[in-house]
Design a protein around this motif. Structure first.
Motif, PDB file in Angstrom:
ATOM      1  N   ALA A 293       0.750  -1.228  -0.084  1.00 48.55           N
ATOM      2  CA  ALA A 293      -0.019  -0.342   0.154  1.00 48.55           C
ATOM      3  C   ALA A 293       0.820   1.216  -0.054  1.00 48.55           C
ATOM      4  CB  ALA A 293      -0.917   0.087   1.029  1.00 48.55           C
ATOM      5  N   LYS A 294       2.234   0.984   0.197  1.00 52.81           N
ATOM      6  CA  LYS A 294       3.063   2.372   0.326  1.00 52.81           C
ATOM      7  C   LYS A 294       3.210   2.784  -0.957  1.00 52.81           C
ATOM      8  CE  LYS A 294       7.248   3.714   2.786  1.00 52.81           C
ATOM      9  NZ  LYS A 294       8.327   3.313   3.505  1.00 52.81           N
ATOM     10  N   VAL A 295       3.074   4.145  -1.263  1.00 49.16           N
ATOM     11  CA  VAL A 295       3.295   4.874  -2.165  1.00 49.16           C
ATOM     12  C   VAL A 295       4.412   6.005  -2.137  1.00 49.16           C
ATOM     13  CG1 VAL A 295       2.174   6.624  -4.040  1.00 49.16           C
ATOM     14  CG2 VAL A 295       0.955   4.788  -3.037  1.00 49.16           C
ATOM     15  N   SER A 296       5.334   5.971  -3.025  1.00 48.07           N
ATOM     16  CA  SER A 296       6.493   6.941  -2.997  1.00 48.07           C
ATOM     17  C   SER A 296       5.964   8.404  -3.053  1.00 48.07           C
ATOM     18  CB  SER A 296       7.403   6.833  -3.717  1.00 48.07           C
ATOM     19  OG  SER A 296       6.985   7.052  -5.126  1.00 48.07           O
ATOM     20  N   TRP A 297       6.886   9.455  -2.186  1.00 46.67           N
ATOM     21  CA  TRP A 297       6.500  10.576  -2.178  1.00 46.67           C
ATOM     22  C   TRP A 297       6.330  11.023  -3.720  1.00 46.67           C
ATOM     23  CZ3 TRP A 297       9.851  14.181  -4.073  1.00 46.67           C
ATOM     24  CH2 TRP A 297      11.115  13.730  -4.560  1.00 46.67           C
ATOM     25  N   PHE A 298       7.280  10.703  -4.432  1.00 46.00           N
ATOM     26  CA  PHE A 298       7.344  11.280  -5.746  1.00 46.00           C
ATOM     27  C   PHE A 298       6.129  10.993  -6.489  1.00 46.00           C
ATOM     28  CE2 PHE A 298       8.451  11.268 -10.181  1.00 46.00           C
ATOM     29  CZ  PHE A 298       9.450  12.239 -10.406  1.00 46.00           C
ATOM     30  N   ARG A 299       5.484  10.012  -6.514  1.00 42.82           N
ATOM     31  CA  ARG A 299       4.248   9.522  -7.190  1.00 42.82           C
ATOM     32  C   ARG A 299       3.098  10.182  -6.492  1.00 42.82           C
ATOM     33  NH1 ARG A 299       3.713   5.946 -11.093  1.00 42.82           N
ATOM     34  NH2 ARG A 299       5.499   4.556 -10.855  1.00 42.82           N
ATOM     35  N   ARG A 300       3.297  10.409  -5.308  1.00 48.81           N
ATOM     36  CA  ARG A 300       2.071  11.504  -4.423  1.00 48.81           C
ATOM     37  C   ARG A 300       2.097  12.852  -5.016  1.00 48.81           C
ATOM     38  NH1 ARG A 300       2.771  10.720   1.493  1.00 48.81           N
ATOM     39  NH2 ARG A 300       4.730   9.330   0.804  1.00 48.81           N
ATOM     40  N   LEU A 301       3.387  13.387  -5.427  1.00 45.80           N
ATOM     41  CA  LEU A 301       3.708  14.661  -5.621  1.00 45.80           C
ATOM     42  C   LEU A 301       3.163  14.741  -7.198  1.00 45.80           C
ATOM     43  CD1 LEU A 301       4.588  17.475  -4.560  1.00 45.80           C
ATOM     44  CD2 LEU A 301       6.843  16.901  -5.634  1.00 45.80           C
ATOM     45  N   PHE A 302       3.586  14.165  -8.005  1.00 48.05           N
ATOM     46  CA  PHE A 302       3.218  14.207  -9.464  1.00 48.05           C
ATOM     47  C   PHE A 302       2.037  13.436  -9.888  1.00 48.05           C
ATOM     48  CE2 PHE A 302       7.809  15.583  -8.745  1.00 48.05           C
ATOM     49  CZ  PHE A 302       7.617  16.991  -9.178  1.00 48.05           C
TER      50      PHE A 302
END
Length: 55
Positions: A42-51
């Motif tokens: 379930a963990k999503v990287s900060w980069f994917r959340r941002l862009f």
């Protein structure tokens, strides 16, 4: 149940309470292992959340 079987091979006259404790410990370990795997998936990287996802 391999933990219990291994224990019984080593200690054939093991107490039922010991076997119950081993079963409970094995069940708890498996539940925690599944929870950790679910969190990893379930963990999503900060980069994917941002862009976001771009196709």
């Amino acid at each position: 149940m391999t933990t219990i079987n291994d224990h019984l091979k080593r200690y054939p006259n093991a107490r039922p309470s010991t076997l119950a404790d081993l079963a409970r410990r094995e069940e708890t370990t498996e539940r925690l292992r599944k929870e950790i795997e679910a969190q990893k998936r379930a963990k999503v990287s900060w980069f994917r959340r941002l862009f976001g996802r771009r196709a």
